[in-house]
Design an enzyme around this catalytic site. Structure first.
Site, short mmCIF file in Angstrom:
data_model
loop_
_atom_site.label_atom_id
_atom_site.label_comp_id
_atom_site.label_asym_id
_atom_site.label_seq_id
_atom_site.Cartn_x
_atom_site.Cartn_y
_atom_site.Cartn_z
N TYR A 139 19.26 -15.30 21.41
CA TYR A 139 18.17 -14.07 21.17
C TYR A 139 18.90 -13.02 20.19
O TYR A 139 18.21 -12.11 19.61
CB TYR A 139 17.82 -13.65 22.49
CG TYR A 139 17.00 -14.40 23.20
CD1 TYR A 139 15.54 -14.57 22.62
CD2 TYR A 139 17.10 -15.10 24.50
CE1 TYR A 139 14.69 -15.41 23.24
CE2 TYR A 139 16.37 -15.58 25.11
CZ TYR A 139 14.97 -15.95 24.71
OH TYR A 139 14.00 -16.59 25.20
N LYS A 175 7.77 0.75 -13.72
CA LYS A 175 8.21 1.92 -13.15
C LYS A 175 9.66 1.51 -12.58
O LYS A 175 10.53 2.10 -12.75
CB LYS A 175 7.44 2.36 -12.02
CG LYS A 175 7.86 3.81 -11.54
CD LYS A 175 6.80 4.18 -10.67
CE LYS A 175 7.16 5.58 -9.77
NZ LYS A 175 6.02 6.09 -9.05
N CYS A 181 20.37 -33.45 23.06
CA CYS A 181 21.34 -32.82 23.54
C CYS A 181 21.25 -32.71 24.98
O CYS A 181 21.10 -33.74 25.91
CB CYS A 181 21.84 -31.87 22.88
SG CYS A 181 23.52 -30.99 23.27
N GLU A 239 18.10 -32.74 14.02
CA GLU A 239 17.30 -32.16 13.49
C GLU A 239 18.20 -31.26 12.34
O GLU A 239 17.75 -30.77 11.09
CB GLU A 239 16.76 -30.69 14.00
CG GLU A 239 17.80 -29.87 15.00
CD GLU A 239 18.28 -30.23 16.25
OE1 GLU A 239 18.75 -29.48 16.89
OE2 GLU A 239 18.28 -31.63 16.52
N SER A 263 15.78 -8.82 7.21
CA SER A 263 14.69 -10.00 7.29
C SER A 263 13.70 -10.14 5.86
O SER A 263 12.63 -10.43 6.17
CB SER A 263 13.91 -9.86 8.61
OG SER A 263 14.68 -9.94 9.80
N LEU A 264 14.35 -9.72 5.05
CA LEU A 264 13.49 -9.96 3.65
C LEU A 264 13.64 -11.43 3.14
O LEU A 264 12.81 -11.67 2.29
CB LEU A 264 14.21 -9.10 2.66
CG LEU A 264 13.64 -7.74 2.83
CD1 LEU A 264 14.15 -6.74 1.72
CD2 LEU A 264 12.36 -7.39 3.00
N GLU A 277 25.40 -15.12 -0.70
CA GLU A 277 24.41 -14.26 -0.08
C GLU A 277 25.41 -13.28 1.02
O GLU A 277 26.08 -13.84 1.96
CB GLU A 277 23.32 -14.86 0.79
CG GLU A 277 22.74 -14.15 1.55
CD GLU A 277 21.82 -14.98 2.68
OE1 GLU A 277 21.52 -14.20 3.67
OE2 GLU A 277 21.86 -15.96 2.71
N PRO A 290 11.23 3.09 -2.18
CA PRO A 290 12.30 2.33 -1.41
C PRO A 290 13.33 1.53 -2.13
O PRO A 290 14.39 1.40 -1.83
CB PRO A 290 11.48 1.57 -0.15
CG PRO A 290 10.13 2.28 -0.09
CD PRO A 290 9.95 2.83 -1.45
N ALA A 326 4.58 -16.24 0.89
CA ALA A 326 4.10 -17.48 0.59
C ALA A 326 3.48 -18.35 1.65
O ALA A 326 3.57 -18.11 2.92
CB ALA A 326 5.20 -18.34 0.06
N GLN A 382 20.56 -35.32 28.52
CA GLN A 382 20.81 -35.34 29.71
C GLN A 382 20.05 -34.95 30.81
O GLN A 382 20.19 -35.47 31.97
CB GLN A 382 22.14 -34.01 29.67
CG GLN A 382 23.13 -34.28 28.71
CD GLN A 382 23.99 -32.73 28.51
OE1 GLN A 382 23.89 -31.91 29.43
NE2 GLN A 382 25.02 -32.92 27.67
N HIS A 431 22.33 -33.80 17.48
CA HIS A 431 21.32 -32.82 16.89
C HIS A 431 20.75 -33.38 15.82
O HIS A 431 21.20 -32.82 14.57
CB HIS A 431 21.88 -31.53 16.83
CG HIS A 431 21.96 -30.71 17.93
ND1 HIS A 431 21.22 -29.82 18.59
CD2 HIS A 431 23.14 -30.82 18.81
CE1 HIS A 431 21.65 -29.71 19.88
NE2 HIS A 431 22.76 -29.80 19.93
#
Length: 543
Positions: free
Chosen positions: A54, A222, A381, A517, A14-15, A139, A189, A240, A385, A515
């Protein structure tokens, strides 16, 4: 010949590798280059189509019907380049295809192995359909060191050897955490992550260092020293204010300049006027609205990632801030008092797509509230309905429901087993695999000439939008729905499948089976979302 940029991640997940890839592609595009972005997902699912939101966030659907990772939404929104089936591959898809070939005897009795068969398949995927491109950004999902990602890293290592360093660039995204107790940013790290990469035979060329505090010059030097890269190739990536500020931020830090330097290329400075305007609209709104999204997966915002961004785009189109309130539909099954308390402050109500019965009665109650209180409503969608079921019940069909929720005497919504597409008649079985029974991808809809939705689309009579569903509104209930004031204003070209419904007697009430979006972009907001937010702004001024 296309040049390749391979983007990997280390330290933690999740970077923002997907956002980084999209931003870099947008910068290269702004310099006049032709780009395409691809996603390698190491998990064993063939695609994310059957995965819970999820588990994986939203499923992003392309024009040609691929169910893909949500990062492809970032790619499209930032570049405007339509993704397709060939832009997302998983380990599951690779192994499925290889095993199918082995069963057919395509390998002529050879022992099928990770090297060379799996790695060759990955390399073929990376290089397919790239003749007209300047850059291909690839990616790799997950984090370096994950067992499942090893074949992908190995394949890219081989590809660098085959194409040469002048035609390949590895960008490694890492974390430089801030330890509050010590008051320091820690570079160790990142050092360990790069060491892990070099142990796999890959030396990163550029490091993108995510950090919440400015990266001091000493720490940058470094990292460069211990990770064997130029100091200028250590690019700070601070948090950001908005994802739409990221391309401008990365350009200021020199990311695109460093990529071109690596390839020995020069190009005009990027034209970033588009991104300046987007950020200005986002950061300097002239009003605000509050939209209530009544859904099933509201506990994880990534489940509605494209929806969230499309609402923001609608705000940009109207130069207003959009405050989104995520509301669990099941809360509305407790009674009318709960519904009124949560929805009365809303300037617009949106019921999104989803699957399954859970929360359906709450969504229907939300539709009823929007209808009766004259609050702007957009149903997508499953949301459309639910609007049709609510309308049928109001027209006297008290048992109106969907066969998705179980047997019903009033199937206002039912499973679809055949439909027409550009390729001809498509047929599915209700008992088929979940991943193969849906109507997926772009389909046309014919709009009624005097409809509200036609006006929103600039007077268009035919539109093309992306679908992802296996249930349809039953056109046999058309008369009953029109009795309640709900009209079909968009139909499939053969006139059989309702695509859009609206209420002419309502200030703004539209339901769509597709959809929208998925096609909205910050520099080209979808007309339905631009119109919805405009109506919500008018509602806000009435309150």
């Amino acid at each position: 010949m296309a040049r390749y940029i391979f983007i990997t991640g280390g330290v933690v997940s999740s970077l923002g590798k997907g956002l980084m890839a999209a931003s870099l592609a947008a910068l290269l595009q702004a310099r006049g280059f032709r780009v395409r972005i691809r996603k390698f997902d190491p998990y064993l699912n063939v695609d994310p189509g059957t995965m819970s939101p999820y588990q994986h966030g939203e499923v992003y659907v392309t024009d040609d019907g691929a169910e893909t990772d949500l990062d492809l939404g970032h790619y499209e929104r930032f570049t405007g380049v339509s993704a397709h089936q060939g832009d997302n591959i998983t380990s599951g898809r690779v192994y499925r295809d290889i095993i199918a070939k082995e069963r057919r005897g395509d390998y002529l009795g050879a022992t099928v192995q990770v090297i060379p068969h799996v790695t060759d398949a990955i390399k073929d995927f990376a290089q397919s359909d790239t003749d007209d491109l300047d850059f291909v950004l690839c990616e790799i999902g997950g984090t370096v060191g994950d067992i499942e990602s090893l074949p992908f890293i190995e394949a890219l290592r081989q590809l660098r050897n085959e194409l040469g360093r002048d035609n390949t660039c590895f960008v490694h995204v890492t974390l430089v955490p801030y330890i509050a107790a010590a008051g320091e940013l820690k570079t160790k790290p990142t050092q360990h992550s790069v060491r892990e990469m070099t142990g796999l035979g890959v030396q990163p060329d550029i490091l993108l260092c995510r950090c919440e505090k400015p990266l001091p010059d000493g720490e940058r030097a470094k990292i460069a020293l211990f990770c064997n890269v130029r100091k200028e190739a250590v690019i700070p990536a601070l948090d950001a204010s908005s994802i739409y500020a990221v391309p401008l931020q990365y350009h200021r830090e020199g990311l695109d300049d460093e990529v071109l330097r690596h390839f020995g290329m020069t190009a005009p400075a990027p034209d970033l006027a588009r991104w300046d305007d987007i950020l200005d609209r986002y950061e300097h709104p002239e009003g605000e609205v509050t939209i209530g999204v009544v859904g099933k997966y509201v506990g994880l915002p990534d489940a509605y990632k494209s929806l969230n961004e499309a609402l923001v785009h609608g705000g940009m189109a109207n130069r207003v801030k959009v405050n989104i309130r995520w509301i669990d539909a099941e809360l509305f099954e407790k009674g009318d008092d709960e519904i009124a308390a949560r929805l009365e402050p809303m300037h617009g109500i949106l019921v999104p797509g989803g699957f399954g019965e859970r929360g359906s009665e709450g969504k229907i109650a939300s539709v009823r509230f929007a209808k009766e209180r004259k609050v702007p409503f957009l149903g997508i969608c499953l949301g459309m309905q639910m609007a049709c079921i609510e309308g049928a019940r109001a027209a006297g069909h008290a048992k109106a429901s969907s066969t998705e929720f179980g047997p019903t005497d009033e199937p206002v919504v039912g499973i679809i087993t055949e439909w027409m597409s550009k390729e001809g008649l498509q047929q599915r079985s209700a008992e088929g695999d979940l991943g193969g029974t849906m109507r997926l991808g772009a389909y046309e809809a014919c709009l009624s000439g005097n409809s509200h939705v036609s006006a929103l689309y600039g007077g268009a009579t035919t539109i093309s939008e992306r679908h992802r569903h296996r249930y349809e509104v039953n056109a046999a209930y058309r008369d009953a729905l029109e009795k309640d004031g709900l009209v079909f204003s968009g139909m499939s070209p053969d006139g059989l499948l309702p695509e859009i419904v609206e209420r002419p007697d309502h200030p703004w009430f539209i339901g769509v089976q597709f959809h929208p979006e998925l096609k909205s972009k910050p520099f080209e907001p979808h007309p339905l979302f631009a119109g919805f937010i405009k109506a919500a702004l008018q509602q806000a001024r009435l309150v």
